[in-house]
Structure formats: structure tokens, C-alpha cells
Design a protein around this motif. Structure first.
Motif, short mmCIF file in Angstrom:
data_model
loop_
_atom_site.label_atom_id
_atom_site.label_comp_id
_atom_site.label_asym_id
_atom_site.label_seq_id
_atom_site.Cartn_x
_atom_site.Cartn_y
_atom_site.Cartn_z
N SER A 84 0.81 -1.22 0.00
CA SER A 84 0.00 0.00 0.00
C SER A 84 0.85 1.27 0.00
N GLU A 85 2.16 1.13 0.15
CA GLU A 85 3.06 2.28 0.12
C GLU A 85 3.75 2.46 -1.24
N HIS A 86 3.29 1.75 -2.25
CA HIS A 86 3.88 1.86 -3.59
C HIS A 86 3.23 3.04 -4.30
N ALA A 87 3.88 4.19 -4.20
CA ALA A 87 3.32 5.46 -4.69
C ALA A 87 2.99 5.41 -6.18
N GLU A 88 3.87 4.82 -6.98
CA GLU A 88 3.64 4.79 -8.42
C GLU A 88 2.35 4.08 -8.76
N SER A 89 2.02 3.04 -8.01
CA SER A 89 0.77 2.31 -8.28
C SER A 89 -0.44 3.19 -7.99
N TRP A 90 -0.38 3.97 -6.93
CA TRP A 90 -1.48 4.89 -6.62
C TRP A 90 -1.63 5.93 -7.73
N ILE A 91 -0.51 6.48 -8.18
CA ILE A 91 -0.57 7.52 -9.22
C ILE A 91 -1.03 6.92 -10.54
N ASN A 92 -0.54 5.73 -10.88
CA ASN A 92 -1.00 5.06 -12.09
C ASN A 92 -2.49 4.72 -12.00
N LEU A 93 -2.93 4.29 -10.84
CA LEU A 93 -4.36 4.03 -10.63
C LEU A 93 -5.15 5.31 -10.88
N GLY A 94 -4.66 6.43 -10.35
CA GLY A 94 -5.32 7.70 -10.58
C GLY A 94 -5.42 8.03 -12.06
#
Length: 186
Positions: A65-75
Motif C-alpha cells: 500500500s506504500e507503492h506510490a507509483e501504483s497509486w498515481i497510475n491508478l489515478g
């Protein structure tokens, strides 16, 4: 790791369809690593397969849950599928982890504009440009905003900065020309 890297290179060169089997093999061999899953999502997104991309990013986030790139890519994928509120939340989660992402701040700014949160959007663009003063996408989106709002002189100044930073991008010059015409300076 080699399969993953080859998949990334193929995706970057417009061959996402060829990248998918390699990325799947990398995940099978290396496990549910967030970077691998996020790369899988990027390949799916490159093919316009947004549901599959969103699923891959969610798997990456479930793995870490701390993988920032995945959050941004999800966005990014949520924004492209007309889910701006969810996209903004994903960007905010990613930026809480990695506040130095100029791309993330730019994407959040664009999404906030869609949501009608103009001041928050401008703050996000400012944050992106404070991280990377030469971030052309942030400059372009900010200049487009100024032009849409009738602040032609602000748009001209921002387009000029963008053109100076990336003179090879013809659309920036085109947009500058439109702003100059609107200002009666042709």
C-alpha cells in the motif's frame, strides 16, 4: 527481473501487446511485486484496457500500500475512465507517500480542475513546478487553464516558458499562437 525490464521497454516503445505475456511471466516467476504489477497495468492502459489496468494497480497496492507509483497510475486510469473523484483520491494517496512527484501533482491539478476545485488545482500545478520548474505538462495545463479563463497575458507568459523549455513540441507553439491572436498580437 529481465522479463519485467523487457516488458517495460516494449511498453515504452508502443508494443504493449508484446509486453503483456512477458510481464505475466515475470509476475508468475517473481511473485506479486508492486513494480511488476504496476508495469502490467501500464501495458494494459497502453492498449486501452482500463479495467485490466485498474485491476493490476489494485493488486500492486494490495501487495504494498506504500507503492506510490501504483497509486498515481491508478489515478491516471481512473481519470481516463471518467472517475475524477476516485482519481483525485488515488493521486492524493500516492502523493502522501511520494510528495516529490511532479507528474503526480500535475495529474492531481488536472483532476481538480475537472472537479471544479480551481484553487486546489492551481496549488497542485504550483507544487509540480516547484519540484520541476521545467515540467512542460504542468506549464501547458496551467497555460490552458489561464486561456480558458480569459487570462490571456498569463497564458502567453506560461506558453512562452513552455516553448522555451521544449521548443520541439509544436502544439505548445500552436497554443501560444492562439493566445497571441486572442490578445490581438499577430
Amino acid at each position: 527481473d529481465a522479463l519485467h525490464l523487457l516488458g517495460v521497454v516494449l511498453t515504452q516503445h508502443g508494443r504493449a501487446e508484446d509486453a503483456l505475456p512477458l510481464l505475466r511471466r515475470a509476475i508468475t516467476a517473481g511473485g506479486e511485486r508492486p513494480a511488476f504489477l504496476s508495469s502490467l497495468g501500464i501495458a494494459h492502459r497502453g492498449l486501452g484496457e482500463h479495467e485490466a489496468a485498474i485491476g493490476a494497480y489494485r493488486r500492486a497496492i494490495a501487495a504494498d500500500s506504500e507503492h506510490a507509483e501504483s497509486w498515481i497510475n491508478l489515478g491516471n486510469s481512473l481519470a481516463e475512465t471518467d472517475m475524477p473523484e476516485e482519481a483525485a483520491e488515488a493521486y492524493e494517496r500516492g502523493l502522501a507517500i511520494k510528495p516529490g512527484s511532479a507528474n503526480g501533482w500535475t495529474a492531481l491539478g488536472s483532476t481538480r480542475l475537472i472537479l471544479g476545485k480551481t484553487e486546489d488545482a492551481l496549488s497542485a500545478f504550483d507544487r509540480a513546478l516547484s519540484i520541476d520548474p521545467d515540467h512542460v505538462d504542468a506549464m501547458r495545463r496551467l497555460a490552458d487553464h489561464w486561456l480558458d479563463r480569459g487570462k490571456v497575458e498569463d497564458a502567453i507568459e506560461t506558453y512562452r516558458d513552455a516553448c522555451a523549455t521544449a521548443p520541439q513540441i509544436a502544439t505548445l507553439h500552436d497554443r501560444l499562437g492562439v493566445a497571441l491572436q486572442m490578445a490581438g498580437r499577430t
